[in-house]
Design an enzyme around this catalytic site. Structure first.
Site, mmCIF file in Angstrom:
data_model
loop_
_atom_site.group_PDB
_atom_site.id
_atom_site.type_symbol
_atom_site.label_atom_id
_atom_site.label_comp_id
_atom_site.label_asym_id
_atom_site.label_seq_id
_atom_site.Cartn_x
_atom_site.Cartn_y
_atom_site.Cartn_z
ATOM 1 N N HIS A 34 0.864 -1.184 0.000
ATOM 2 C CA HIS A 34 0.000 0.000 0.000
ATOM 3 C C HIS A 34 0.903 1.237 0.000
ATOM 4 O O HIS A 34 2.139 1.113 -0.015
ATOM 5 C CB HIS A 34 -0.946 -0.022 1.205
ATOM 6 C CG HIS A 34 -0.254 -0.259 2.520
ATOM 7 N ND1 HIS A 34 0.626 0.646 3.065
ATOM 8 C CD2 HIS A 34 -0.272 -1.320 3.376
ATOM 9 C CE1 HIS A 34 1.083 0.186 4.205
ATOM 10 N NE2 HIS A 34 0.571 -1.012 4.422
ATOM 11 N N HIS A 37 4.068 1.312 2.235
ATOM 12 C CA HIS A 37 5.236 0.621 1.677
ATOM 13 C C HIS A 37 5.840 1.426 0.523
ATOM 14 O O HIS A 37 7.065 1.533 0.401
ATOM 15 C CB HIS A 37 4.835 -0.747 1.112
ATOM 16 C CG HIS A 37 4.236 -1.704 2.093
ATOM 17 N ND1 HIS A 37 2.926 -2.131 2.017
ATOM 18 C CD2 HIS A 37 4.776 -2.330 3.163
ATOM 19 C CE1 HIS A 37 2.695 -2.989 2.988
ATOM 20 N NE2 HIS A 37 3.788 -3.128 3.707
ATOM 21 N N GLN A 149 7.607 4.397 10.564
ATOM 22 C CA GLN A 149 7.358 4.804 11.952
ATOM 23 C C GLN A 149 6.080 4.157 12.502
ATOM 24 O O GLN A 149 5.898 4.037 13.699
ATOM 25 C CB GLN A 149 7.266 6.333 12.024
ATOM 26 C CG GLN A 149 6.918 6.917 13.373
ATOM 27 C CD GLN A 149 7.960 6.596 14.442
ATOM 28 O OE1 GLN A 149 9.149 6.450 14.137
ATOM 29 N NE2 GLN A 149 7.515 6.462 15.682
ATOM 30 N N LYS A 150 5.210 3.723 11.607
ATOM 31 C CA LYS A 150 3.979 3.059 12.062
ATOM 32 C C LYS A 150 4.312 1.907 13.005
ATOM 33 O O LYS A 150 3.606 1.658 13.968
ATOM 34 C CB LYS A 150 3.194 2.536 10.870
ATOM 35 C CG LYS A 150 1.848 2.038 11.275
ATOM 36 C CD LYS A 150 1.256 1.096 10.282
ATOM 37 C CE LYS A 150 0.361 0.141 10.997
ATOM 38 N NZ LYS A 150 0.686 -1.224 10.678
ATOM 39 N N GLN A 154 9.274 -1.766 16.283
ATOM 40 C CA GLN A 154 10.115 -2.515 15.343
ATOM 41 C C GLN A 154 11.325 -1.679 14.925
ATOM 42 O O GLN A 154 12.439 -2.198 14.825
ATOM 43 C CB GLN A 154 9.278 -2.903 14.122
ATOM 44 C CG GLN A 154 10.067 -3.533 13.001
ATOM 45 C CD GLN A 154 9.165 -4.142 11.946
ATOM 46 O OE1 GLN A 154 8.728 -5.267 12.065
ATOM 47 N NE2 GLN A 154 8.865 -3.384 10.902
ATOM 48 N N SER A 187 -1.655 -3.501 5.759
ATOM 49 C CA SER A 187 -2.178 -4.620 4.975
ATOM 50 C C SER A 187 -3.362 -5.254 5.698
ATOM 51 O O SER A 187 -4.275 -5.802 5.072
ATOM 52 C CB SER A 187 -1.092 -5.677 4.751
ATOM 53 O OG SER A 187 0.068 -5.079 4.207
HETATM 54 P P1 AMP Z 1 4.870 -4.893 6.686
HETATM 55 O O1 AMP Z 1 4.658 -5.335 5.280
HETATM 56 O O2 AMP Z 1 3.612 -4.605 7.414
HETATM 57 O O3 AMP Z 1 5.824 -5.800 7.438
HETATM 58 O O4 AMP Z 1 5.602 -3.487 6.596
HETATM 59 C C1 AMP Z 1 6.798 -3.334 5.881
HETATM 60 C C2 AMP Z 1 7.369 -1.961 6.151
HETATM 61 O O5 AMP Z 1 6.425 -0.969 5.764
HETATM 62 C C3 AMP Z 1 7.663 -1.732 7.641
HETATM 63 O O6 AMP Z 1 8.858 -0.995 7.775
HETATM 64 C C4 AMP Z 1 6.477 -0.921 8.076
HETATM 65 O O7 AMP Z 1 6.737 -0.097 9.200
HETATM 66 C C5 AMP Z 1 6.219 -0.087 6.839
HETATM 67 N N1 AMP Z 1 4.833 0.415 6.855
HETATM 68 C C6 AMP Z 1 3.699 -0.313 7.008
HETATM 69 N N2 AMP Z 1 2.626 0.498 7.037
HETATM 70 C C7 AMP Z 1 3.103 1.770 6.920
HETATM 71 C C8 AMP Z 1 2.494 3.062 6.891
HETATM 72 N N3 AMP Z 1 1.177 3.214 6.997
HETATM 73 N N4 AMP Z 1 3.279 4.143 6.764
HETATM 74 C C9 AMP Z 1 4.636 4.007 6.662
HETATM 75 N N5 AMP Z 1 5.271 2.823 6.672
HETATM 76 C C10 AMP Z 1 4.511 1.715 6.800
#
Ligand code: AMP
Length: 285
Positions: A34, A37, A149-150, A154, A187
């Site tokens: 999204h 990412h 930062q969300k 982590q 997601s």
């Molecule tokens: P994930 O696929 O959920 O493991 O996320 C992969 C990366 O995307 C991680 O570094 C998350 O922190 C980042 N991420 C997920 N959602 C957001 C968002 N809404 N804004 C900024 N970064 C995000």
């Protein structure tokens, strides 16, 4: 754009890139991409010659009763979106190849950074995160890596791992990307039915309300947490997992707010666990 599924081929391909003197930016994800990412991929593209995105739903970071099997996957659409945002190579290994039978090595950041907040609510989660990232960082060996930062906790866990294990990788933490109504993109938002989606802004609203109270002089963490809890609990189908106010270095709970404070929460909406946070800098008393 290339799609690579084999770790050995990834290594070979990236050593060629490095031999050409190109810098490598790396964005680890679990896919179902999204705008959050994509903002990381765009930042990587601006600052590096070659951008690698991993798409891997990491079984190690899911608890037994969590959504590993159901986690949304759509590699075809992800490939399209990633390429448009500037990705040069997607690495998407099979779980059985990444963790072959007999796999036995794990990386764990100990202490308050990983033990509170989501670490308390999801035992083993960060051990799974740091293990997959150690492997990915070894394979990709990027100059720069990009996180959101969300997932504030982590980010700190990764920062600590990079320091402690002497990785020469620059960590870039990018702002949370939100929908127009304030909901942090995730997601997992896909799991929400229309009624749940309509009330989901309450998470960010409660954080904003707390920030307004802090600006008006409130420094008592218990009072702020109670205000957030009562706002969220007024919405049907919500179950608060945690609402915490911690310092932004070690993530230790604060009683009175001072300095840089992380307001973080995890809330179940129906069956879906959502997280959000803001940082508020508090000056004086
Ligand atoms: P994930 O696929 O959920 O493991 O996320 C992969 C990366 O995307 C991680 O570094 C998350 O922190 C980042 N991420 C997920 N959602 C957001 C968002 N809404 N804004 C900024 N970064 C995000």
């Amino acid at each position: 754009m290339e799609l690579v599924v084999d770790p050995l081929i990834l290594r070979q391909r990236l050593s060629e890139i490095r031999r050409q003197g190109k810098s490598i930016g790396f964005v680890p994800t679990m896919g179902f991409l999204h705008e959050g990412h994509l903002s990381l991929i765009r930042a990587a593209k601006e600052q590096n010659d070659f951008v690698v995105v991993s798409i891997f739903v990491n079984p190690l970071q899911f608890g037994q009763n969590e959504d590993y099997e159901d986690y949304p996957r759509d590699l075809e659409n992800d490939s399209r979106l990633a390429e448009a945002a500037g990705c040069d190579l997607i690495f998407s290994p099979e779980a059985q190849v990444f963790y072959p039978p007999g796999y036995a090595t794990f990386v764990e950041v100990e202490g308050s950074i990983s033990e509170g907040l989501c670490g308390a609510a999801r035992p083993g989660h960060f051990r799974g995160v740091t293990t997959v990232l150690a492997k990915l960082f070894n394979l990709v060996s990027p100059d720069n890596t990009y996180f959101g930062q969300k997932d504030a906790q982590q980010c700190l866990v990764v920062k600590k791992m990079l320091q402690d294990l002497n990785y020469a990788i620059n960590l870039h933490i990018m702002p949370t990307v939100r929908e127009a109504d304030g909901v942090a993109m995730s997601s997992r938002n896909k799991y929400l039915n229309p009624g749940q989606r309509a009330v989901a802004p309450v998470l960010y609203q409660s954080l904003q309300q707390a920030e307004a109270l802090i600006r008006a002089g409130e420094r008592d963490a218990a009072a702020l947490k109670a205000a957030m809890r009562s706002r969220i609990s007024a919405v049907p189908e919500t179950v608060v997992d945690y609402i915490e106010i911690v310092d932004t270095q070690m993530l230790r709970p604060l009683e009175r707010l001072t300095g840089s404070c992380l307001l973080a929460l995890a809330v179940r909406l129906g069956g879906t666990r959502l997280i959000d946070n803001i940082i508020v800098n508090v000056e004086g008393q």
